[in-house]
Design a protein around this motif. Structure first.
Motif, PDB file in Angstrom:
ATOM      1  N   THR A 252      -1.992  -1.322   9.364  1.00 38.39           N
ATOM      2  CA  THR A 252      -0.582  -0.916   9.499  1.00 38.39           C
ATOM      3  C   THR A 252      -0.376  -0.310  10.881  1.00 38.39           C
ATOM      4  O   THR A 252      -1.087   0.610  11.274  1.00 38.39           O
ATOM      5  CB  THR A 252      -0.208   0.095   8.401  1.00 38.39           C
ATOM      6  OG1 THR A 252      -0.427  -0.528   7.139  1.00 38.39           O
ATOM      7  CG2 THR A 252       1.241   0.526   8.499  1.00 38.39           C
TER       8      THR A 252
ATOM      9  N   ARG B 178      14.015  -5.449  -4.320  1.00 37.80           N
ATOM     10  CA  ARG B 178      14.288  -4.735  -5.572  1.00 37.80           C
ATOM     11  C   ARG B 178      14.460  -5.661  -6.770  1.00 37.80           C
ATOM     12  O   ARG B 178      14.713  -5.188  -7.877  1.00 37.80           O
ATOM     13  CB  ARG B 178      15.575  -3.894  -5.430  1.00 37.80           C
ATOM     14  CG  ARG B 178      15.507  -2.818  -4.360  1.00 37.80           C
ATOM     15  CD  ARG B 178      14.579  -1.689  -4.790  1.00 37.80           C
ATOM     16  NE  ARG B 178      14.427  -0.670  -3.760  1.00 37.80           N
ATOM     17  CZ  ARG B 178      13.466  -0.684  -2.842  1.00 37.80           C
ATOM     18  NH1 ARG B 178      12.575  -1.667  -2.789  1.00 37.80           N
ATOM     19  NH2 ARG B 178      13.365   0.293  -1.965  1.00 37.80           N
TER      20      ARG B 178
ATOM     21  N   TYR C 257      -4.884   2.723   8.598  1.00 35.24           N
ATOM     22  CA  TYR C 257      -4.219   3.137   9.829  1.00 35.24           C
ATOM     23  C   TYR C 257      -5.363   3.459  10.768  1.00 35.24           C
ATOM     24  O   TYR C 257      -6.468   3.796  10.319  1.00 35.24           O
ATOM     25  CB  TYR C 257      -3.436   4.430   9.630  1.00 35.24           C
ATOM     26  CG  TYR C 257      -2.226   4.362   8.739  1.00 35.24           C
ATOM     27  CD1 TYR C 257      -1.059   3.762   9.179  1.00 35.24           C
ATOM     28  CD2 TYR C 257      -2.227   4.953   7.473  1.00 35.24           C
ATOM     29  CE1 TYR C 257       0.074   3.736   8.378  1.00 35.24           C
ATOM     30  CE2 TYR C 257      -1.092   4.932   6.668  1.00 35.24           C
ATOM     31  CZ  TYR C 257       0.050   4.323   7.119  1.00 35.24           C
ATOM     32  OH  TYR C 257       1.164   4.301   6.334  1.00 35.24           O
TER      33      TYR C 257
ATOM     34  N   SER D  71      -4.077   1.770  -0.148  1.00 35.07           N
ATOM     35  CA  SER D  71      -3.913   2.581   1.062  1.00 35.07           C
ATOM     36  C   SER D  71      -5.190   3.360   1.344  1.00 35.07           C
ATOM     37  O   SER D  71      -5.860   3.821   0.414  1.00 35.07           O
ATOM     38  CB  SER D  71      -2.760   3.558   0.849  1.00 35.07           C
ATOM     39  OG  SER D  71      -2.787   4.576   1.815  1.00 35.07           O
TER      40      SER D  71
ATOM     41  N   GLY E   7       7.259  -1.843  -2.682  1.00 35.64           N
ATOM     42  CA  GLY E   7       6.769  -0.488  -2.491  1.00 35.64           C
ATOM     43  C   GLY E   7       7.340   0.420  -3.563  1.00 35.64           C
ATOM     44  O   GLY E   7       6.854   0.470  -4.697  1.00 35.64           O
ATOM     45  N   ARG E   8       8.440   1.093  -3.236  1.00 32.78           N
ATOM     46  CA  ARG E   8       9.014   2.104  -4.135  1.00 32.78           C
ATOM     47  C   ARG E   8       9.257   1.654  -5.573  1.00 32.78           C
ATOM     48  O   ARG E   8       9.073   2.469  -6.488  1.00 32.78           O
ATOM     49  CB  ARG E   8      10.328   2.618  -3.559  1.00 32.78           C
ATOM     50  CG  ARG E   8      10.189   3.422  -2.274  1.00 32.78           C
ATOM     51  CD  ARG E   8      11.575   3.887  -1.855  1.00 32.78           C
ATOM     52  NE  ARG E   8      11.617   4.507  -0.548  1.00 32.78           N
ATOM     53  CZ  ARG E   8      11.697   3.836   0.607  1.00 32.78           C
ATOM     54  NH1 ARG E   8      11.691   2.518   0.591  1.00 32.78           N
ATOM     55  NH2 ARG E   8      11.774   4.492   1.757  1.00 32.78           N
TER      56      ARG E   8
ATOM     57  N   GLY F 226      12.721  -3.163   1.016  1.00 39.21           N
ATOM     58  CA  GLY F 226      14.022  -3.328   0.355  1.00 39.21           C
ATOM     59  C   GLY F 226      14.022  -4.265  -0.831  1.00 39.21           C
ATOM     60  O   GLY F 226      15.034  -4.413  -1.508  1.00 39.21           O
TER      61      GLY F 226
ATOM     62  N   PRO G  98       0.832  -1.211   0.000  1.00 34.42           N
ATOM     63  CA  PRO G  98       0.000   0.000   0.000  1.00 34.42           C
ATOM     64  C   PRO G  98       0.863   1.257   0.000  1.00 34.42           C
ATOM     65  O   PRO G  98       1.846   1.338   0.730  1.00 34.42           O
ATOM     66  CB  PRO G  98      -0.760  -0.105   1.329  1.00 34.42           C
ATOM     67  CG  PRO G  98       0.074  -0.994   2.194  1.00 34.42           C
ATOM     68  CD  PRO G  98       0.772  -1.942   1.276  1.00 34.42           C
TER      69      PRO G  98
HETATM   70  C1  FMN Z   1       5.497   6.832  -1.165  1.00 33.30           C
HETATM   71  C2  FMN Z   1       5.136   5.781  -0.154  1.00 33.30           C
HETATM   72  C3  FMN Z   1       3.891   5.820   0.456  1.00 33.30           C
HETATM   73  C4  FMN Z   1       3.552   4.846   1.399  1.00 33.30           C
HETATM   74  N1  FMN Z   1       2.307   4.864   1.956  1.00 33.30           N
HETATM   75  C5  FMN Z   1       1.941   3.851   2.775  1.00 33.30           C
HETATM   76  C6  FMN Z   1       0.603   3.773   3.253  1.00 33.30           C
HETATM   77  O1  FMN Z   1      -0.245   4.610   2.954  1.00 33.30           O
HETATM   78  N2  FMN Z   1       0.290   2.716   4.045  1.00 33.30           N
HETATM   79  C7  FMN Z   1       1.204   1.751   4.414  1.00 33.30           C
HETATM   80  O2  FMN Z   1       0.874   0.809   5.133  1.00 33.30           O
HETATM   81  N3  FMN Z   1       2.469   1.806   3.960  1.00 33.30           N
HETATM   82  C8  FMN Z   1       2.850   2.811   3.144  1.00 33.30           C
HETATM   83  N4  FMN Z   1       4.126   2.833   2.652  1.00 33.30           N
HETATM   84  C9  FMN Z   1       5.055   1.732   2.984  1.00 33.30           C
HETATM   85  C10 FMN Z   1       4.935   0.583   1.967  1.00 33.30           C
HETATM   86  O3  FMN Z   1       3.698  -0.061   2.075  1.00 33.30           O
HETATM   87  C11 FMN Z   1       6.018  -0.483   2.172  1.00 33.30           C
HETATM   88  O4  FMN Z   1       6.015  -0.917   3.504  1.00 33.30           O
HETATM   89  C12 FMN Z   1       7.422   0.000   1.823  1.00 33.30           C
HETATM   90  O5  FMN Z   1       7.412   0.945   0.760  1.00 33.30           O
HETATM   91  C13 FMN Z   1       8.246  -1.205   1.419  1.00 33.30           C
HETATM   92  O6  FMN Z   1       9.562  -0.880   1.214  1.00 33.30           O
HETATM   93  P1  FMN Z   1      10.210  -0.611  -0.236  1.00 33.30           P
HETATM   94  O7  FMN Z   1       9.710   0.731  -0.662  1.00 33.30           O
HETATM   95  O8  FMN Z   1      11.665  -0.616   0.086  1.00 33.30           O
HETATM   96  O9  FMN Z   1       9.777  -1.728  -1.155  1.00 33.30           O
HETATM   97  C14 FMN Z   1       4.500   3.827   1.744  1.00 33.30           C
HETATM   98  C15 FMN Z   1       5.739   3.805   1.104  1.00 33.30           C
HETATM   99  C16 FMN Z   1       6.069   4.759   0.178  1.00 33.30           C
HETATM  100  C17 FMN Z   1       7.403   4.678  -0.506  1.00 33.30           C
END
Ligand code: FMN
Length: 387
Positions: free
Chosen positions: A163, A312, A137, A114, A331-332, A310, A85
């Protein structure tokens, strides 16, 4: 010079997508995606710790046909990964949410929506053809949360992610430096940043700045997303209330401690997502991958564990599965890919990851992703790490 060149042709690994998106996105947007909390190091530490885990090639195994399909709960997915998310996703490009949802339908993998998404729960469910899981949340008002749960249930959502690693929002230096906040404020600095990235700015202008659509469409009066509001009052009683209110599958996301994991399992959650929020919360936490085998040991072999933070590459997915995860989330990488080249960039990155996952599964001597376990880790490392 040919301006129509397909940027995805320049993407050969995640680093290429990162560099392309760094160029295409305003700095304020790229930094919001790429940034981590505090000293801004944990996102890199997460990936470096995954890199440290080396796998062992095995030969003479007849690995011509390989299966990547994976079951979690009662869902059969085509790959052992899904999309984490992320709030305000449409900042990376207009309609990014939709691209992610469509990709999840195409791949038959889950996409987590999200509560702060820039597209409604209803639209995401429809774009993803039912592949959406909902993430919440607990903050602002529990009445609003309960309304969201009912809304999700009525649409057909079967999985809820709570979360829990943001009881307090951590400070991100890059966001502060860039004047990033919600609602967006556009002063001279931001104006200059946007002017230097006209493609993003014009497309965003045309489609309108992203809004937290689940709030905008709420009936409970909670129409404003107050990102910085404290979520600190959440406790074990909150978990009980959510467990009572949500009858389908419940995942608790953002767990790094073994005692917490055991308590969460005992409280009746259906799965845990081991994660340090991609390094965006406690900056001095350990790499998420280090917590994974310990939590696996604590909760036993059969309790579902999802992992993010992490990941990738295809190899990273194998590493997470080897250390006890049933499923991995990105995520990213999704945002970098979309920032680099929209839906085409996303398809390109996912194809590279799928291909690498399949190739490397064969190279470690296996034909079925469900057979991955710690035996794929190079023996010496395995002993040194004491797994
Ligand atoms: C831009 C961004 C927004 C995020 N928003 C949320 C969110 O709304 N809810 C949530 O549970 N996690 C959020 N996360 C965390 C991601 O769900 C995830 O745990 C995390 O990005 C994983 O790591 P990675 O980016 O290294 O893959 C967000 C992450 C990023 C980068």
């Amino acid at each position: 010079m040919n301006h129509n060149i397909n940027p995805s042709k320049k993407i050969h690994n995640i680093q290429d997508a990162i560099e392309l998106s760094r160029k295409r996105l305003p700095r304020l947007v790229f930094d919001f995606i790429d940034g981590a909390s505090g000293d801004d190091k944990l996102a890199e530490i997460n990936s470096a710790a995954l890199d440290q885990i080396r796998l062992e090639p095995k030969v003479f195994r007849n690995v011509e046909n390989r299966n990547l399909t994976k079951k979690i709960f009662n869902f059969q997915f085509d790959y052992p990964f899904g999309f984490a998310p992320m709030g305000m996703t449409n900042l990376s490009w207009p309609e990014a949410d939709k691209m992610i949802a469509r990709e999840s339908a195409y791949l038959n993998v889950p996409t987590c929506v999200s509560m702060a998404s820039s597209t409604t729960l209803e639209d995401m469910y429809s774009f993803s053809e039912g592949h959406s899981w909902m993430q919440i949340y607990i903050f602002q008002s529990e009445e609003f949360i309960m309304e969201l749960l009912k809304r999700a249930q009525n649409i057909g959502y079967k999985v809820l992610i709570l979360t829990v690693d943001v009881p307090i929002l951590s400070r991100r230096a890059r966001d502060d430096r860039n004047g990033f906040g919600y609602p967006f404020k556009i002063g001279p600095k931001q104006f200059f940043d946007f002017a230097l990235h006209p493609r993003w700015s014009l497309t965003t202008l045309l489609k309108g700045a992203p809004k937290p659509m689940n709030y905008v469409t709420s009936k409970s009066g909670e129409k404003v997303f107050r990102r910085k509001e404290s979520r600190g009052a959440t406790d074990w009683e909150t978990l009980k209330r959510i467990r009572n209110a949500w009858k389908d599958k419940l995942i608790i996301k953002g767990v790094m401690n073994t005692e917490d994991a055991i308590k969460i399992k005992e409280a009746g959650a259906d799965a845990i997502q081991v994660s340090n929020h991609g390094g965006r919360q406690l900056d001095s936490a350990t790499a998420a991958i280090n917590a994974l085998p310990l939590i696996r040991k604590a909760v036993g072999d059969s309790f579902p564990l999802i992992f993010d933070s992490g990941i990738r590459s295809g190899s990273d997915i194998l590493r997470a599965l080897a250390l006890g995860a049933d499923f991995a989330m990105f995520g990213r990488p999704l945002m970098y890919a979309i920032g680099a080249d929209g839906a085409r960039g996303l398809r390109r990155i996912i194809n590279l990851i799928k291909e690498e996952l399949s190739t490397n599964l064969g190279l470690v001597g296996l034909t079925d992703i469900n057979e991955v376990d710690k035996k794929i880790i190079a023996e010496k490392i395995f002993k040194d790490l004491n797994y």
